[in-house]
Design a protein around this motif. Structure first.
Motif, PDB file in Angstrom:
ATOM      1  N   ILE A 105     -39.590 -31.272  -1.308  1.00 60.51           N
ATOM      2  CA  ILE A 105     -40.385 -32.124  -0.416  1.00 60.51           C
ATOM      3  C   ILE A 105     -39.643 -32.491   0.866  1.00 60.51           C
ATOM      4  O   ILE A 105     -40.241 -32.634   1.925  1.00 60.51           O
ATOM      5  N   TYR A 106     -38.320 -32.643   0.791  1.00 57.33           N
ATOM      6  CA  TYR A 106     -37.554 -33.022   1.983  1.00 57.33           C
ATOM      7  C   TYR A 106     -36.697 -31.867   2.507  1.00 57.33           C
ATOM      8  O   TYR A 106     -35.649 -32.076   3.107  1.00 57.33           O
ATOM      9  N   ILE A 107     -37.146 -30.622   2.259  1.00 60.36           N
ATOM     10  CA  ILE A 107     -36.398 -29.465   2.744  1.00 60.36           C
ATOM     11  C   ILE A 107     -36.964 -28.965   4.070  1.00 60.36           C
ATOM     12  O   ILE A 107     -36.220 -28.591   4.972  1.00 60.36           O
ATOM     13  N   SER A 108     -38.294 -28.970   4.170  1.00 65.97           N
ATOM     14  CA  SER A 108     -38.915 -28.495   5.408  1.00 65.97           C
ATOM     15  C   SER A 108     -40.174 -29.305   5.675  1.00 65.97           C
ATOM     16  O   SER A 108     -40.701 -29.982   4.788  1.00 65.97           O
ATOM     17  N   THR A 109     -40.641 -29.215   6.918  1.00 68.99           N
ATOM     18  CA  THR A 109     -41.847 -29.950   7.303  1.00 68.99           C
ATOM     19  C   THR A 109     -43.055 -29.492   6.497  1.00 68.99           C
ATOM     20  O   THR A 109     -43.898 -30.298   6.085  1.00 68.99           O
ATOM     21  N   TYR A 110     -43.137 -28.194   6.218  1.00 75.44           N
ATOM     22  CA  TYR A 110     -44.259 -27.640   5.458  1.00 75.44           C
ATOM     23  C   TYR A 110     -44.335 -28.253   4.062  1.00 75.44           C
ATOM     24  O   TYR A 110     -45.378 -28.744   3.626  1.00 75.44           O
ATOM     25  N   TYR A 111     -43.190 -28.220   3.355  1.00 70.34           N
ATOM     26  CA  TYR A 111     -43.168 -28.798   2.017  1.00 70.34           C
ATOM     27  C   TYR A 111     -43.347 -30.315   2.067  1.00 70.34           C
ATOM     28  O   TYR A 111     -43.931 -30.924   1.165  1.00 70.34           O
ATOM     29  N   PHE A 112     -42.833 -30.940   3.112  1.00 64.24           N
ATOM     30  CA  PHE A 112     -42.955 -32.396   3.242  1.00 64.24           C
ATOM     31  C   PHE A 112     -44.422 -32.819   3.337  1.00 64.24           C
ATOM     32  O   PHE A 112     -44.852 -33.776   2.688  1.00 64.24           O
ATOM     33  N   ILE A 113     -45.187 -32.105   4.154  1.00 64.47           N
ATOM     34  CA  ILE A 113     -46.607 -32.455   4.318  1.00 64.47           C
ATOM     35  C   ILE A 113     -47.355 -32.269   2.999  1.00 64.47           C
ATOM     36  O   ILE A 113     -48.146 -33.127   2.577  1.00 64.47           O
ATOM     37  N   ILE A 114     -47.106 -31.151   2.306  1.00 62.46           N
ATOM     38  CA  ILE A 114     -47.780 -30.904   1.020  1.00 62.46           C
ATOM     39  C   ILE A 114     -47.420 -31.988   0.012  1.00 62.46           C
ATOM     40  O   ILE A 114     -48.280 -32.572  -0.662  1.00 62.46           O
ATOM     41  N   GLY A 115     -46.106 -32.274  -0.112  1.00 63.59           N
ATOM     42  CA  GLY A 115     -45.665 -33.264  -1.093  1.00 63.59           C
ATOM     43  C   GLY A 115     -46.160 -34.661  -0.785  1.00 63.59           C
ATOM     44  O   GLY A 115     -46.574 -35.407  -1.683  1.00 63.59           O
ATOM     45  N   THR A 116     -46.148 -35.048   0.501  1.00 63.21           N
ATOM     46  CA  THR A 116     -46.599 -36.396   0.886  1.00 63.21           C
ATOM     47  C   THR A 116     -48.082 -36.585   0.606  1.00 63.21           C
ATOM     48  O   THR A 116     -48.500 -37.575  -0.005  1.00 63.21           O
ATOM     49  N   LEU A 117     -48.904 -35.613   1.049  1.00 55.54           N
ATOM     50  CA  LEU A 117     -50.350 -35.724   0.826  1.00 55.54           C
ATOM     51  C   LEU A 117     -50.681 -35.720  -0.662  1.00 55.54           C
ATOM     52  O   LEU A 117     -51.533 -36.482  -1.135  1.00 55.54           O
ATOM     53  N   ALA A 118     -49.998 -34.850  -1.419  1.00 53.71           N
ATOM     54  CA  ALA A 118     -50.258 -34.787  -2.856  1.00 53.71           C
ATOM     55  C   ALA A 118     -49.844 -36.072  -3.559  1.00 53.71           C
ATOM     56  O   ALA A 118     -50.535 -36.557  -4.458  1.00 53.71           O
ATOM     57  N   ALA A 119     -48.694 -36.650  -3.167  1.00 52.62           N
ATOM     58  CA  ALA A 119     -48.227 -37.896  -3.785  1.00 52.62           C
ATOM     59  C   ALA A 119     -49.182 -39.044  -3.496  1.00 52.62           C
ATOM     60  O   ALA A 119     -49.517 -39.842  -4.385  1.00 52.62           O
ATOM     61  N   LEU A 120     -49.652 -39.141  -2.233  1.00 48.52           N
ATOM     62  CA  LEU A 120     -50.603 -40.197  -1.884  1.00 48.52           C
ATOM     63  C   LEU A 120     -51.928 -39.997  -2.620  1.00 48.52           C
ATOM     64  O   LEU A 120     -52.510 -40.954  -3.155  1.00 48.52           O
TER      65      LEU A 120
END
Length: 700
Positions: A105-120
């Motif tokens: 989730i905190y490796i790249s912007t792409y994974y960050f967006i997916i992980g953040t939206l999914a977590a919320l």
């Protein structure tokens, strides 16, 4: 201005989520988030989630309280959360070479967006499931339900806050004791309150057998899925996004799993008796259909055969027979029988002084015997018919005279209960009226027959009205109903449901005996459903389903149904096309309450339930309510001027500090003064309910 302020407040959580996401992207570039910043961030995330609760409560899915609809949405929500957790967690698997990060989730912007939206999304979905579960928890709630549920919510927030303070290691420990004293306290509180709130399952008893099997399978699936989510979310991408959110989702999933497990356990043990609830509902419907079928005039032989056949059906018995007095003779005669042989009909013991018939006639009440061979009163019957194990005998009474006895019998012992006895007696009362009318048809001239019919129906209708008002501490009630003819279509009833007071007022579109017969059906249906369903809206929906099938196309019934709860100091109301309810608060001006609703019989599908509205009002000492039918406000004087609602409001205003009976008499006096010597052109009914000024002391 208020709407603008409300929109601004509702937008704060979304602005907060957006702002934190931008800050997270900064920390994504910088590297590891400082511990203090992480703690503050978790606190802000929890606060934003709490601020979203009012918005959740306004969504339509949280306003539909139908049990099966709630269960369906809850099951879909939990399965959707499971799929999101499984798929996204697999996509964001831990990577090699990163000691701090658990996922990508905190490796790249792409994974960050997916992980953040999914977590919320997963967090909001679990909160939504908790909101749906609240509808089940508060079904037929008790006085301590709200307190216990609020404590559970606080324990979940406390658990999330403690885990956030302890750091990421708090989610990976095998035993809660490894998190120290504070972690133990948070976990124990969560478990205790979860278990306490898991047993709020009153909705189970209102499911039929088929529904219970379906929900039983659903609860097993929910229990397994929620248990998986409880454990898996602790090491998922959600924990990487926010320890507080991961802890909160885990706590909610734990409650869902425990609640589903308890529900499955209780459903499993209620399945053997699930058919009893179905039988009672079917019996109520059958009684309504039976009374409808015998309410029309028909020949004596056809009527007696119909009464006996229907009695067999309403009690699901093996045998039934009807004994009546011969005209001008004191002896009993077997006039109709079902499933008796010709020999049994010829040898049946008939006596007005001994045996079952003699006991029923002398005591003027029904007899229930679940073991015919052990009851000395049934000795002659046992000798006459040896294969009868249980028996019901109810008198047919008209104008205070017994003119017959209706019997129902089964081969199995102990196969009747009090509900069967009450149902057969109610049916016999309706049959008595119908039989009396049929007998009058054969022995009287048409004019005399009609007059006698009206007198009998008038007596029957008077019996439908309350003879004495029930006593509920803190509540005063007074009522009156006057028919424009001998009989009418107006009806009211006041009865207790536990410590609550139920008030129902209705009006059939029409007058005369047809309207009176329909009101007799309404009384039985409303009293039966009032004891089963707590919600006035649900009672009226079920009543419409039962009554609409037999109503003639040109008739409908308007009803208003309210439940007064003096312990909680509130009143719940639904209105099916009836006149408004006049509400005069102690500290305000009188007003007319008119929640949405169609009349009974106007729609036989989903439109009736979709239109029907239920409202709840707080009660205060000195408040009073006036229920009335259109015969009150439409009463005309010699100049053909109607009484109207405004006149009623003016009269009520002058009685601010009076009791219920005094208010009723003042309205009646005003009506008589308005109408004068004119004959009433319509039935009118008036019920006044007041909250005593000493209600708080009475409740205490």
């Amino acid at each position: 201005m208020k709407n603008l302020l409300k929109k601004i407040l509702l937008s704060v959580p979304f602005i907060t989520f957006f702002g934190l996401t931008l800050l997270d992207m900064i920390w994504l570039i910088v590297g590891r988030t400082p511990e203090l910043i992480r703690l503050i961030r978790d606190g802000v995330l929890l606060a934003a989630l709490i601020m979203l609760v009012p918005l959740f409560q306004q969504l339509p899915i949280f306003k539909d309280r139908r049990v099966l609809h709630v269960l369906r949405k809850l099951g879909l929500g939990i399965v959707a959360g499971f799929i999101v957790l499984l798929l996204v967690n697999q996509y964001l698997l831990p990577t090699d070479g990163f000691d701090y990060h658990k996922s990508r989730i905190y490796i790249s912007t792409y994974y960050f967006i997916i992980g953040t939206l999914a977590a919320l999304f997963l967090t909001l979905l679990n909160v939504a499931c908790l909101g749906l579960l609240r509808l089940l928890v508060f079904y037929k709630s008790k006085s301590n339900t709200l307190r216990n549920y609020r404590l559970l919510l606080l324990s979940m927030l406390f658990f999330a806050a403690v885990n956030s303070a302890l750091g990421s290691d708090s989610l990976n420990v095998v035993s809660p004791s490894e998190n120290g004293p504070l972690g133990i306290i948070a976990f124990v509180l969560l478990i205790i309150l979860t278990v306490v709130n898991a047993f709020r399952t009153a909705w189970i008893q209102f499911l039929n057998r088929g529904q219970k099997w379906l929900v039983f399978l659903l609860t097993i699936v929910v229990c397994v899925v929620a248990s998986y989510c409880t454990i898996e979310v602790r090491s998922s991408f959600v924990a990487e996004y926010s320890i507080a959110y991961a802890s909160l989702v885990s706590a909610i999933a734990l409650y869902l799993a425990v609640y589903a497990g308890v529900s499955a356990f209780l459903l499993f043990f209620s399945l053997p008796t699930a058919g009893l609830f179905d039988e009672k509902i079917e019996a109520i419907k059958s009684l309504q259909e039976l009374t409808q079928s015998i309410s029309h005039f028909m020949e004596r032989d056809k009527l007696t055969a119909l009464i006996t056949q229907r009695a067999l059906q309403v009690t699901k018995s093996d045998f039934a027979w009807l004994e009546l007095y011969e005209e001008d003779q004191p002896a009993l005669e077997l006039v109709s029988a079902v499933n008796l042989t010709e020999e049994e009909k010829a040898t049946i013991p008939l006596s007005t002084h001994s045996g079952i018939s003699g006991w029923v006639i002398q005591n003027r009440k029904s007899l229930l015997a679940n073991d015919t061979h052990e009851d000395p009163r049934l000795q002659r019957l046992s000798e006459w018919k040896k294969d009868v194990g249980a028996l019901l005998a109810v008198p047919l009474i008209s104008r205070e005279q017994i003119f017959g006895i209706l019997y129902s019998a089964k081969r199995d012992y102990f196969s009747y209960d009090q509900f069967d006895e009450d149902m057969l007696q109610s049916y016999a009362d309706q049959a008595a009226i119908a039989f009396e009318n049929a007998r009058l048809l054969n022995v009287s001239l048409e004019k005399e027959r009609l007059a006698q019919e009206l007198r009998v129906a008038h007596e029957a209708q008077e019996k439908l009205l309350p003879k004495a008002m029930p006593e509920v501490p803190g509540i005063e009630v007074a009522g009156i109903s006057i028919a424009a003819q001998e009989v009418g279509g107006d009806y009211y009833d006041v009865f207790k449901i536990g410590e609550k007071l139920a008030v129902v007022v209705g009006d059939v579109s029409g007058k005369g005996t047809a309207a009176a017969f329909y009101m007799a059906q309404v009384k039985g249906v409303m009293e039966a459903l009032g004891g089963i369903h707590e919600s006035p809206r649900e009672v009226l929906i079920q009543a419409n389903q039962i009554l609409a099938r037999s109503l003639e196309k040109n008739l409908f019934i308007s009803l208003i149904y309210a439940v007064f709860d003096p312990l909680e100091m509130r009143m719940t109301l639904s209105r099916a096309g009836h006149n408004p309810l006049l509400w005069y608060p102690h500290e305000a001006e009188p007003t007319l309450l008119q929640p949405r609703g169609l009349g009974i019989g106007l729609d036989r599908g989903a439109l009736f339930g979709a239109t029907l509205e239920e409202i709840t009002l707080p009660l205060s000492p000195g408040d009073f309510f006036v229920f009335y039918t259109d015969g009150v406000v439409e009463a005309r004087n010699a100049r053909n001027k109607e009484y109207e609602e405004q006149t009623l409001l003016d009269v009520v205003k002058q009685q601010k500090h009076a009791g219920a009976d005094a208010i009723k008499e003042s309205i009646l006096q005003s009506l008589r003064a308005h109408v004068g010597a004119q004959c009433a052109h319509d039935d009118f009914t008036l019920v006044v309910v007041g909250v005593a000024k000493h209600a708080l002391q009475t409740m205490a």
